[in-house]
Every structure is written in structure tokens, then in C-alpha cells.
Design an enzyme around this catalytic site. Structure first.
Site, PDB file in Angstrom:
ATOM      1  N   PRO A 306       0.755  -1.042   0.038  1.00  0.00           N
ATOM      2  CA  PRO A 306      -0.065   0.009   0.072  1.00  0.00           C
ATOM      3  C   PRO A 306       1.105   1.295   0.024  1.00  0.00           C
ATOM      4  CG  PRO A 306      -0.095  -0.887   2.216  1.00  0.00           C
ATOM      5  CD  PRO A 306       0.397  -2.002   1.327  1.00  0.00           C
ATOM      6  N   PHE A 307       2.005   1.191   0.317  1.00  0.00           N
ATOM      7  CA  PHE A 307       2.948   2.439   0.708  1.00  0.00           C
ATOM      8  C   PHE A 307       4.196   2.196  -0.312  1.00  0.00           C
ATOM      9  CE2 PHE A 307       0.437   2.015   4.398  1.00  0.00           C
ATOM     10  CZ  PHE A 307      -0.681   2.997   4.310  1.00  0.00           C
ATOM     11  N   GLU A 324       3.837  -0.596   5.751  1.00  0.00           N
ATOM     12  CA  GLU A 324       3.553  -0.035   7.095  1.00  0.00           C
ATOM     13  C   GLU A 324       3.119   1.731   7.134  1.00  0.00           C
ATOM     14  OE1 GLU A 324       4.988   0.052  11.558  1.00  0.00           O
ATOM     15  OE2 GLU A 324       6.239  -1.067  10.231  1.00  0.00           O
ATOM     16  N   LYS A 341       4.252  -5.349  13.525  1.00  0.00           N
ATOM     17  CA  LYS A 341       5.114  -6.522  14.395  1.00  0.00           C
ATOM     18  C   LYS A 341       4.840  -7.932  14.203  1.00  0.00           C
ATOM     19  CE  LYS A 341       8.736  -4.543  15.976  1.00  0.00           C
ATOM     20  NZ  LYS A 341       9.392  -4.276  14.642  1.00  0.00           N
TER      21      LYS A 341
END
Length: 535
Positions: A306-307, A324, A341
Site C-alpha cells: 500500500p505504501f 506500514e 510487528k
């Protein structure tokens, strides 16, 4: 400042001239193709692609809704860099240097608010102030890009939030950028709204809007004549020497395991609960083999996320496939963080993949790591949250990516209008998932244990918009290229969370697992050595 939405072909009623042949799979990769073509026309211009490369395959479509192509050129272009308390601002008129903390500069220069929407565009419903507090209002209140500042903030900015000054180590980065942060003013942008099939043009100067529109249209027409499946990039599966040379791991397996043992002693003595210990793989880029944008294309294809981001600012290129989100802030004041995590590799078979997911979902150590970081993020956001607005939207959810499974939580809060947004970012920086908990004391431990500065790795990258919105991703799964000409340096940071019950051998294997998505896409392998190399 202007903003104009237009439709893409095959996805809505209208279409862009010359793109009738671009459809299906080609539209999935339109953003990097258009970005690469525009970069060719604008050589040396600071540029960024903030790309939801998984938008066609994700089960979180709201998070992967947009791809942003941003550039800085013309009379209003500004380039900002920061190093050890010195901020440099370069415009077409020259450079001004000032002794000033970076976050202080950001607070002075990022002051937009939802009450002043961009000229030429009605604010979306989620941009409007005064929404009622509550789970539904928070869940749908998302950030929207509106020009402003784009760039990256390196981990060493931690000195401004109470951590030990990394300069005391006197380690100049041989394989990382000299800057600790670098931003540019986005004067021109293209925003692709994937679900709506719309392409939105943004331009800082209304007088330049027509020229920008013409340039983008002509570039799109040129793309329509190409093979839509050709995203550019480098050959996969090449030898180590094909793209990267002199590949080395900063800490040998023996030395890293010894650092883990020291970290566990710190935890036993009560100085930390969790320590995110990192190392790095370094090397040099083989001359003439591939440009940064081509390497990014290979990474993006193998590691959709997504990033996904490519930033080119000066001599530094950031090639990131991060899954993240560090922190987003909507124009109307919803802050959201999605710490990760817990990691497992993908299985070879479907049955193995399901087993990996179940092991990650239920493993006590991974869940404990995630819960501790979620609690740390809750503390960071609570500093400025409107009372009663702090929420844990998800806790220990499993998300799957091409090379790994991850354990993810989502925390959100509402921020009062009177609180400077830059202060919210500073008080949450650096990402807790990349430090451990409690944050300040753990960063001091890491300063003693780690053998070199992190640079951009485990910092953040994204945008700070004129409407008060921001969206910043954690720089993990990230290759950093720096240096000039034939001496381009490669840096890939890697890390894992150490807890009291960590198995050192398993932690080393997690490092190797995390490296594969980047190294294998570049035809390289994790360097195995029992001898530590110098940083």
C-alpha cells in the site's frame, strides 16, 4: 493552487484522449509508467511516486485508493534539507541556511487547515471540519493529498524528540545520504484515484495549469502507443554482480547474535520491554546497469504494497515497498497509525501458506510484540488526542504480501484544531515499531548496540499537504541509493524486535527473510559471512 479531476478510460463514463487502448492490467501499472515518462522529460527535478501498488489486489481498498506523482519545478520550487540542526532552503533565487531544528521548521511551514480548501476544488466530505466524534466518523475520515511538502525524514532526527544525539558517535555515513531529512515543495502533481477511475491534476500556479495539463495529456498519449505490459526495469534472476557489487552485511551473524544477547540482558534488567535491533546490507550499484527508477520498477513488481514509494531528491533515491503506515492525519483532524510487528515468509504451497498464517496469528511472542507496540502508539497519539477519541480499530490482524505475512494493528485518535500538526508528527516520531518500548530508553540502548546510523531506513516518507493532511509510511523494505555518477552506494536496512524470549537464531533468520523481497528483485542474495565488515 488548482486541482482538476478527470476520468480514466474503461473505468468510468469519460476518458482521457489517447488512452483508449490502455485498459485492464495496464491500468494497474499506469502510475509508475506515467511517472517514469514524466521524469524523463524533467531530468534532475525533485520527484516522488507515492504509489498504492497493491490497489488491484488488496482487501483494504480505502488504504490503497490513490497513487500520487509529485514534482517540484518552476518559480515556486523549493528544496529543503536538514543535517544536525542545520536547515537549508533552496529556491530559484538561491539557498538560505539556518540553525533550526527540523520539526520547528516544519511547524512554521506546514500550516494548512481544512477551513481553507484548495482553490478550484470542493472539499470532499472527509475533508470537512466539525464531523461528530465516534467510530464511524473516524473510520472514514481519510487524508487527501493537496500539494505542499513531499519527502523523507531519517531516523537520526530522533535527537529532536529526546533521544541521545547520534552525532556523539562521530560516524559519518559512508553508504547513506549526508542529509537527515529532505523535502521538496510539490508544485505539480497527478493523483490517480483508482476506485473512481479518475486522474486529478494539481498545479501550484494557476497560470501554469494549462501547460501542465498539456504535458500530462501528451505523455499519456505516448504511453497508449506502448506495450501496456512493459513497466520498465531490470532483468530478474541475474547474478549478484549484475546490479550490485561488493555486497556485505554490516554485522556478521556472530556479532548480531551477540548484540541480541546484550539486548536481552537490557530487558532482563528492566531497561526495556522490546528492542528493535537493526543491521544493514550495503554495496555499490554496478555502473550503467540500471537507473534508480528501473530498479524501483523491479522491486514494485515483486513486492506490491500500500505504501510503495520512489523519491528522487538531489543525489538520493529512496526505493521503498513498505506495507506500514507510520501516521496519517486527515484535513479534519483524524490521526491514524498502523504498526507492524510479526513476520512470516510465504509458504511454497497453499497448505504451507495457511500454516504460516495460523502460526503468526497465534504465536504468543509475535502477538506480545504487536500488542506492546500498539500500546506505545496509543501513548504517542494520546498526547494530543481529544479525550475519548483514542481507539484501537484492529489488533493483531494478519495481512499477506507477495513475500511475507505480517501482523498489523490500527490505532486512531482525533486531534484538536488548536494543536499544530507538526507537533503531532514529532511526538510520534520515530516509528515505535522500529524502536521498541519504552521509546526513549530503548533508543538509548540501540545507540549503544547498533554499529552505524540508520539514515532514511526506519524513518518515514510521504507528504504534508496544504489542507493540513499528511500521510507518512515507515521506511522498511527500502533500498537507499546515494552518491554521484559511477559511485552510487546501496543501503538496505534490516531489523527485528527482540524480547525476553527471543531465539537469537530465529531472529537472524527473520533478518534474512526480510531481505529477500528487495535483494532477490535486484538479482542478489543475502551475503553470508561470519566475519563482521566495517560500516
Amino acid at each position: 493552487m488548482t486541482s482538476r479531476p478527470m476520468d480514466l478510460p474503461g473505468l468510468s463514463a469519460g476518458h482521457l484522449p489517447g488512452l483508449d487502448e490502455v485498459a485492464g492490467d495496464a491500468l494497474e501499472d499506469l502510475a509508475p509508467q506515467l511517472f517514469a515518462a514524466l521524469c524523463e522529460q524533467l531530468p534532475g527535478v525533485p520527484a516522488a511516486l507515492l504509489d498504492s501498488s497493491d490497489h488491484a489486489r488488496t482487501d483494504q481498498p480505502a488504504r490503497s485508493a490513490h497513487s500520487i506523482l509529485a514534482f517540484s519545478f518552476g518559480d515556486h520550487a523549493v528544496l529543503v534539507s536538514h543535517h544536525q540542526g542545520q536547515t537549508s532552503v533552496t529556491t530559484p533565487k538561491g539557498t538560505i541556511e539556518r540553525r533550526q531544528p527540523f520539526f520547528s521548521w516544519l511547524a512554521e511551514n506546514w500550516t494548512g487547515s481544512a477551513e481553507q480548501p484548495d482553490e478550484g476544488r470542493e472539499p470532499a466530505e472527509s475533508d470537512r471540519p466539525g464531523q461528530p466524534d465516534g467510530p464511524d466518523a473516524t473510520r472514514h475520515d481519510l487524508p487527501r493529498f493537496a500539494l505542499g511538502w513531499v519527502g523523507w525524514l531519517g531516523y537520526e532526527l530522533k535527537r529532536e524528540v529526546g533521544a541521545e544525539d547520534p552525532a556523539e558517535k562521530a560516524l559519518e555515513p559512508a553508504d547513506r545520504p549526508a542529509q537527515e531529512a529532505s523535502l521538496f515543495r510539490a508544485t505539480h502533481a497527478v493523483v490517480i484515484h483508482h476506485a473512481q477511475g479518475q486522474l486529478e491534476l494539481q498545479c501550484w500556479d494557476a497560470a501554469a495549469e494549462s501547460a501542465w495539463k498539456e504535458q500530462v495529456f501528451e505523455t499519456l498519449q505516448g504511453l497508449a502507443l506502448r506495450d501496456g505490459s512493459d513497466e520498465g526495469g531490470c532483468d530478474e534472476g541475474g547474478s549478484d554482480a549484475a546490479l550490485l557489487r561488493e555486497i556485505a552485511v554490516r554485522d556478521s551473524r556472530r556479532d548480531y547474535l551477540a548484540a541480541i544477547a546484550r539486548a536481552k540482558r537490557e530487558i532482563t534488567e528492566g531497561n526495556s520491554y522490546e528492542i528493535c535491533l537493526t543491521t544493514a546490507v550495503t554495496g555499490t550499484l554496478a555502473p550503467g546497469r540500471a537507473r534508480g527508477i528501473e530498479l524501483f520498477a523491479a522491486l514494485r513488481t515483486r513486492n506490491r504494497a500500500p505504501f510503495t514509494q520512489f523519491l528522487s531528491i538531489g543525489e538520493t533515491e529512496i526505493l521503498s515497498t513498505s506495507p506500514e503506515r507510520f501516521l496519517s492525519i486527515s484535513a479534519s483532524g483524524t490521526a491514524r497509525s498502523e504498526p507492524i510487528k510479526g513476520t512470516r515468509p510465504r509458504g511454497v504451497t497453499a497448505a504451507q501458506d495457511r500454516a504460516m498464517i495460523e502460526d503468526l496469528r497465534t504465536h504468543p511472542k509475535d502477538r506480545a510484540e504487536n500488542v506492546m507496540i500498539a500500546d506505545l502508539v496509543r501513548n504517542d497519539l494520546s498526547i494530543h488526542a481529544i479525550p475519548g477519541s483514542l481507539r484501537t480499530e484492529r489488533l493483531c490482524a494478519v495481512e499477506t504480501y507477495p513475500s511475507v505475512h505480517q501482523l498489523v494493528s490500527t490505532i486512531s485518535a482525533r486531534i484538536p484544531d488548536a494543536v499544530p500538526r507538526a507537533r503531532v508528527v514529532a511526538d510520534a516520531f520515530p516509528p515505535g515499531s522500529m524502536t521498541g518500548a519504552p521509546k526513549i530508553s530503548t533508543m538509548e540502548i540501540l545507540q549503544r548496540l547498533e554499529t552505524g546510523p540508520r539514515g532514511p531506513y526506519s524513518g518515514v516518507a510521504g507528504y504534508f499537504s496544504t489542507n493540513g493532511a499528511a500521510d507518512l509510511a515507515v521506511l522498511i523494505r527500502t533500498a537507499v541509493l546515494s552518491g554521484e555518477g559511477e559511485s552510487r552506494r546501496f543501503h538496505l536496512g534490516l531489523g527485528g524486535a527482540i524480547t525476553a524470549d527471543s531465539d537469537p537464531a530465529e531472529e537472524w533468520e527473520e533478518i534474512r527473510t526480510k531481505s529477500r523481497g528487495v535483494l532477490e528483485a535486484l538479482g542478489a542474495r543475502f551475503p553470508e559471512s561470519e566475519t563482521a565488515t566495517s560500516d
